[in-house]
Design a protein around this motif. Sequence first.
Motif, PDB file in Angstrom:
ATOM      1  N   ARG A 127     -43.630  15.199  37.273  1.00  0.00           N
ATOM      2  CA  ARG A 127     -42.268  14.701  37.067  1.00  0.00           C
ATOM      3  C   ARG A 127     -41.714  15.063  35.691  1.00  0.00           C
ATOM      4  NH1 ARG A 127     -41.708   9.552  40.481  1.00  0.00           N
ATOM      5  NH2 ARG A 127     -40.344   8.787  38.824  1.00  0.00           N
ATOM      6  N   ASP A 128     -42.594  15.152  34.690  1.00  0.00           N
ATOM      7  CA  ASP A 128     -42.166  15.515  33.343  1.00  0.00           C
ATOM      8  C   ASP A 128     -43.404  15.863  32.527  1.00  0.00           C
ATOM      9  OD1 ASP A 128     -40.498  16.042  31.231  1.00  0.00           O
ATOM     10  OD2 ASP A 128     -39.435  14.119  31.332  1.00  0.00           O
ATOM     11  N   VAL A 129     -43.203  16.591  31.428  1.00  0.00           N
ATOM     12  CA  VAL A 129     -44.330  17.032  30.600  1.00  0.00           C
ATOM     13  C   VAL A 129     -43.919  17.034  29.139  1.00  0.00           C
ATOM     14  CG1 VAL A 129     -45.923  18.920  30.054  1.00  0.00           C
ATOM     15  CG2 VAL A 129     -45.236  18.532  32.424  1.00  0.00           C
ATOM     16  N   VAL A 130     -44.842  16.572  28.290  1.00  0.00           N
ATOM     17  CA  VAL A 130     -44.751  16.814  26.854  1.00  0.00           C
ATOM     18  C   VAL A 130     -45.982  17.625  26.472  1.00  0.00           C
ATOM     19  CG1 VAL A 130     -44.790  15.817  24.546  1.00  0.00           C
ATOM     20  CG2 VAL A 130     -43.455  14.717  26.349  1.00  0.00           C
ATOM     21  N   LEU A 131     -45.772  18.797  25.889  1.00  0.00           N
ATOM     22  CA  LEU A 131     -46.889  19.666  25.509  1.00  0.00           C
ATOM     23  C   LEU A 131     -46.767  19.976  24.023  1.00  0.00           C
ATOM     24  CD1 LEU A 131     -49.318  21.341  26.446  1.00  0.00           C
ATOM     25  CD2 LEU A 131     -47.743  23.192  27.014  1.00  0.00           C
ATOM     26  N   VAL A 132     -47.822  19.640  23.246  1.00  0.00           N
ATOM     27  CA  VAL A 132     -47.776  19.806  21.789  1.00  0.00           C
ATOM     28  C   VAL A 132     -49.015  20.551  21.325  1.00  0.00           C
ATOM     29  CG1 VAL A 132     -46.410  17.707  21.460  1.00  0.00           C
ATOM     30  CG2 VAL A 132     -48.908  17.581  21.352  1.00  0.00           C
ATOM     31  N   SER A 133     -48.925  21.109  20.114  1.00  0.00           N
ATOM     32  CA  SER A 133     -50.054  21.895  19.605  1.00  0.00           C
ATOM     33  C   SER A 133     -50.478  21.509  18.198  1.00  0.00           C
ATOM     34  CB  SER A 133     -49.707  23.386  19.628  1.00  0.00           C
ATOM     35  OG  SER A 133     -48.544  23.647  18.856  1.00  0.00           O
ATOM     36  N   THR A 134     -49.626  20.874  17.396  1.00  0.00           N
ATOM     37  CA  THR A 134     -50.012  20.534  16.026  1.00  0.00           C
ATOM     38  C   THR A 134     -50.876  19.273  16.020  1.00  0.00           C
ATOM     39  OG1 THR A 134     -48.125  19.092  15.546  1.00  0.00           O
ATOM     40  CG2 THR A 134     -47.814  21.466  15.218  1.00  0.00           C
ATOM     41  N   PHE A 158     -54.308  15.068  28.478  1.00  0.00           N
ATOM     42  CA  PHE A 158     -55.511  15.899  28.344  1.00  0.00           C
ATOM     43  C   PHE A 158     -55.392  16.889  27.196  1.00  0.00           C
ATOM     44  CE2 PHE A 158     -52.893  18.153  31.532  1.00  0.00           C
ATOM     45  CZ  PHE A 158     -52.907  19.460  31.063  1.00  0.00           C
ATOM     46  N   ASP A 159     -56.575  17.263  26.672  1.00  0.00           N
ATOM     47  CA  ASP A 159     -56.713  18.285  25.636  1.00  0.00           C
ATOM     48  C   ASP A 159     -57.232  19.561  26.267  1.00  0.00           C
ATOM     49  OD1 ASP A 159     -55.892  16.780  23.467  1.00  0.00           O
ATOM     50  OD2 ASP A 159     -57.916  16.233  22.831  1.00  0.00           O
ATOM     51  N   LEU A 160     -56.712  20.681  25.804  1.00  0.00           N
ATOM     52  CA  LEU A 160     -57.171  21.980  26.286  1.00  0.00           C
ATOM     53  C   LEU A 160     -57.659  22.802  25.103  1.00  0.00           C
ATOM     54  CD1 LEU A 160     -57.446  23.662  28.884  1.00  0.00           C
ATOM     55  CD2 LEU A 160     -55.217  24.670  28.347  1.00  0.00           C
ATOM     56  N   ALA A 161     -58.913  23.250  25.177  1.00  0.00           N
ATOM     57  CA  ALA A 161     -59.499  24.064  24.114  1.00  0.00           C
ATOM     58  C   ALA A 161     -59.393  25.548  24.461  1.00  0.00           C
ATOM     59  CB  ALA A 161     -60.958  23.682  23.903  1.00  0.00           C
ATOM     60  N   ASP A 162     -59.539  26.372  23.437  1.00  0.00           N
ATOM     61  CA  ASP A 162     -59.359  27.821  23.597  1.00  0.00           C
ATOM     62  C   ASP A 162     -60.704  28.481  23.905  1.00  0.00           C
ATOM     63  OD1 ASP A 162     -58.249  30.314  23.606  1.00  0.00           O
ATOM     64  OD2 ASP A 162     -58.359  30.558  21.433  1.00  0.00           O
ATOM     65  N   ASP A 163     -61.309  28.101  25.032  1.00  0.00           N
ATOM     66  CA  ASP A 163     -62.582  28.703  25.420  1.00  0.00           C
ATOM     67  C   ASP A 163     -62.398  30.137  25.910  1.00  0.00           C
ATOM     68  OD1 ASP A 163     -63.255  26.045  25.069  1.00  0.00           O
ATOM     69  OD2 ASP A 163     -64.768  26.088  26.636  1.00  0.00           O
ATOM     70  N   ASP A 164     -61.301  30.397  26.577  1.00  0.00           N
ATOM     71  CA  ASP A 164     -61.104  31.678  27.239  1.00  0.00           C
ATOM     72  C   ASP A 164     -60.592  32.778  26.300  1.00  0.00           C
ATOM     73  OD1 ASP A 164     -61.783  30.463  29.710  1.00  0.00           O
ATOM     74  OD2 ASP A 164     -59.757  29.674  29.856  1.00  0.00           O
ATOM     75  N   GLY A 165     -60.175  32.386  25.113  1.00  0.00           N
ATOM     76  CA  GLY A 165     -59.658  33.379  24.177  1.00  0.00           C
ATOM     77  C   GLY A 165     -58.362  34.018  24.618  1.00  0.00           C
ATOM     78  N   ARG A 166     -57.597  33.291  25.441  1.00  0.00           N
ATOM     79  CA  ARG A 166     -56.314  33.843  25.897  1.00  0.00           C
ATOM     80  C   ARG A 166     -55.270  33.724  24.796  1.00  0.00           C
ATOM     81  NH1 ARG A 166     -55.589  30.907  31.808  1.00  0.00           N
ATOM     82  NH2 ARG A 166     -57.630  31.459  32.689  1.00  0.00           N
ATOM     83  N   PRO A 167     -54.498  34.742  24.568  1.00  0.00           N
ATOM     84  CA  PRO A 167     -53.471  34.665  23.519  1.00  0.00           C
ATOM     85  C   PRO A 167     -52.291  33.786  23.906  1.00  0.00           C
ATOM     86  CG  PRO A 167     -53.357  36.773  24.649  1.00  0.00           C
ATOM     87  CD  PRO A 167     -54.574  36.082  25.170  1.00  0.00           C
ATOM     88  N   ASP A 168     -52.083  33.583  25.189  1.00  0.00           N
ATOM     89  CA  ASP A 168     -50.894  32.851  25.640  1.00  0.00           C
ATOM     90  C   ASP A 168     -51.278  31.606  26.454  1.00  0.00           C
ATOM     91  OD1 ASP A 168     -49.170  34.874  24.578  1.00  0.00           O
ATOM     92  OD2 ASP A 168     -49.657  36.110  26.328  1.00  0.00           O
ATOM     93  N   THR A 169     -52.284  30.885  25.989  1.00  0.00           N
ATOM     94  CA  THR A 169     -52.795  29.740  26.741  1.00  0.00           C
ATOM     95  C   THR A 169     -51.714  28.695  27.005  1.00  0.00           C
ATOM     96  OG1 THR A 169     -55.030  30.037  25.870  1.00  0.00           O
ATOM     97  CG2 THR A 169     -54.480  27.864  26.738  1.00  0.00           C
ATOM     98  N   LEU A 170     -50.948  28.339  25.964  1.00  0.00           N
ATOM     99  CA  LEU A 170     -49.935  27.294  26.137  1.00  0.00           C
ATOM    100  C   LEU A 170     -48.832  27.740  27.097  1.00  0.00           C
ATOM    101  CD1 LEU A 170     -49.500  25.668  22.619  1.00  0.00           C
ATOM    102  CD2 LEU A 170     -50.831  24.887  24.572  1.00  0.00           C
ATOM    103  N   GLU A 171     -48.448  28.987  27.016  1.00  0.00           N
ATOM    104  CA  GLU A 171     -47.424  29.476  27.929  1.00  0.00           C
ATOM    105  C   GLU A 171     -47.926  29.448  29.377  1.00  0.00           C
ATOM    106  OE1 GLU A 171     -48.335  30.801  25.152  1.00  0.00           O
ATOM    107  OE2 GLU A 171     -46.556  31.138  23.904  1.00  0.00           O
ATOM    108  N   GLU A 172     -49.184  29.825  29.559  1.00  0.00           N
ATOM    109  CA  GLU A 172     -49.755  29.813  30.904  1.00  0.00           C
ATOM    110  C   GLU A 172     -49.894  28.386  31.424  1.00  0.00           C
ATOM    111  OE1 GLU A 172     -53.327  32.147  31.234  1.00  0.00           O
ATOM    112  OE2 GLU A 172     -52.543  33.680  29.886  1.00  0.00           O
ATOM    113  N   LEU A 173     -50.262  27.458  30.548  1.00  0.00           N
ATOM    114  CA  LEU A 173     -50.361  26.055  30.961  1.00  0.00           C
ATOM    115  C   LEU A 173     -48.982  25.512  31.331  1.00  0.00           C
ATOM    116  CD1 LEU A 173     -51.950  23.439  31.347  1.00  0.00           C
ATOM    117  CD2 LEU A 173     -51.671  22.999  28.889  1.00  0.00           C
ATOM    118  N   THR A 174     -47.987  25.845  30.541  1.00  0.00           N
ATOM    119  CA  THR A 174     -46.620  25.406  30.836  1.00  0.00           C
ATOM    120  C   THR A 174     -46.170  25.907  32.205  1.00  0.00           C
ATOM    121  OG1 THR A 174     -46.048  25.385  28.482  1.00  0.00           O
ATOM    122  CG2 THR A 174     -44.229  25.486  30.052  1.00  0.00           C
TER     123      THR A 174
END
Length: 465
Positions: free
Chosen positions: A307-314, A281-297
Motif C-alpha cells: 500500500r505504501d513504502v518508505v525506503l531509506v539508506s542513511t 526490514f534491513d537489506l545488506a549488500d551481499d550480492d554486490g549489486r550497484p543498483d540494489t535500492l533501485e531494484e528493491l524499489t
Amino acid sequence: MPAVDLLAGLREIVGDTHVVTDPDAVAPYAQDWTRRWHGKPLAVVRPATVAQVSAVVRACAVAGVPLVPQGGNTGLVGAGVPQDGEVVLSLTRLDSVGPLDPLGRTLMAGAGATLAQTQRAARSAGLDIGLDFSARDTATVGGIAATNAGGERVMRHGAARFRIRGLEAVLADGSVVRRMSGVSKDNTGYDLVQLMIGSEGTLGVITAVQLDLIRPHKIVGTALVAVRTVDDALTVLRAVQHEFTGLEAAEFFHHDGLQLVLEHERLARPFDRPHPLYLLFDLADDDGRPDTLEELTELLAGLDCVRDVVLVSTAADRRRLWELRELQTEAISAEGVPVKLDVALPLNQLTVFERRLAAVVRSVARHAVPILFGHIAEGNVHVNLLNAVEEDAQGAVTEAVLDLVASLGGSISAEHGIGLANRRWLPLTRSSADMTAMRAIKQALDPEGILSPGRMLPDPVETRK
C-alpha cells in the motif's frame, strides 16, 4: 546458618559495600521490567571476580539459602527476579570486555558486560556480534546466554546459542567449569556450554562468555512497507528473499502499536495515512549489486499487496524507522501494565493465530486490548495485552493464549524463556519424558535446589493437572 552469619560471611567475600540490604537500594533488583514480578530478597550481593562468585555460591549452599543470578534485569518472565528470602547474585561488576581474537573471530566478555559494550568492541575490529535488540544498553551477555536471547537478527545469525562458542560458569557447589578454548571443533564429551545456554540460572551461574564473531555486511537500505494483513507481509518477505540474499532483519507491527509510539515518544508519522500493518526490514549488500535500492524499489512497486513504502539508506534515517518498532515495548508500558507473552507460530499459522486471538482473549478478559509485534521471519509474536492484568491474576488470560498457541503447533516461549511466568504451562509443549529428563539434569547439577528454585520447571503436582 542464621541469616546474620551468612551476611557477615558474604561481606568478607565481596566487601561491606557490595552486600546490599537497604530496602531503597535493593528495590531496583527486586522487581522486573514488567512490574509484575517482585520479591523481598535477603540481600543483593555484587561480586567482582569469578572467585568471589564461587565463594558466594558456596556460602549460600552451606547456609541452605537459595540464590538467583541477575544481569541487567531486562527479562520479562521473572527468571532473574528474587523470591522472598533469596540472595540476588548481581553480576554487573563482572563487566570486562576482551581480549578479542581477530583471526579466530572470538571475543571474551564478563557476564556483566552489556550487549552494547561487546558490539562496540567487536566493531572496532571490523567485526560484529550478530545479536541485537532494543535493550542493548542494559542487557548483559551473561543474561543473554542464560536466556538464549534472540532479537532482531535471529533470521540470519541465529539466537544466542549460535553466537556463543564457549563460557565459564559456577556450579551449585561453587566449582567452576570453563570451556573457552576458542577452537570451533571440540567433540570431547557432553556439551556443557549448550546445556548452560538457555538454562535461566537453574543449572549454574554464567560468569563469562566467548562470543563467536561475524564479518558484517553493509546495510544498504531499510524499508518500511505498509500492507493490510500478515499474509501480505509474508508475501513481501518471500519476494524480497527470492530476489536478494542479504535480508538482515524483518519485523512487523500493527497500527495500534505504532500509534502508541507516536503518542508517547512524539515521533513523526512515517506515512500520510494509517495502514493496518507494517513490515520493517534491513537489506545488506551481499550480492554486490550497484543498483540494489533501485531494484528493491521496483520489486516493491510491482507487488499488489503493498500500500505504501518508505525506503531509506542513511544511518540516521534507518535509526528513525527502527525506533518505530523498538520503542513499542516502552510505549505499551507507558500506557499500562500489560500481560506480556512471547510465542512462536509456524508461518502458515500466523494469520490463523491473529484471527482467533482477540476472541480467545476477550472470552476471559472482556476489556483486553491486544497489541502485537515481533520477528516475522521466525513467526515470533510478542503478545501484549493491556487491561488484562486483573483477569490474569490466576493465569486465565495467559492460559487462553498459550492453549491457542499449542493447538496451532507453536512454542509458548520463543525467546523470553520460562522463568516464573510460564513454568505452569511448560507441559503444553513438552512431554512427560522431556520433563523427567530435565528434572534429572537439574537434580544432578543442583541436588539441593539452591540455584533459581521455582523457575522453569513446574512442580510435579502441576504437571499432573
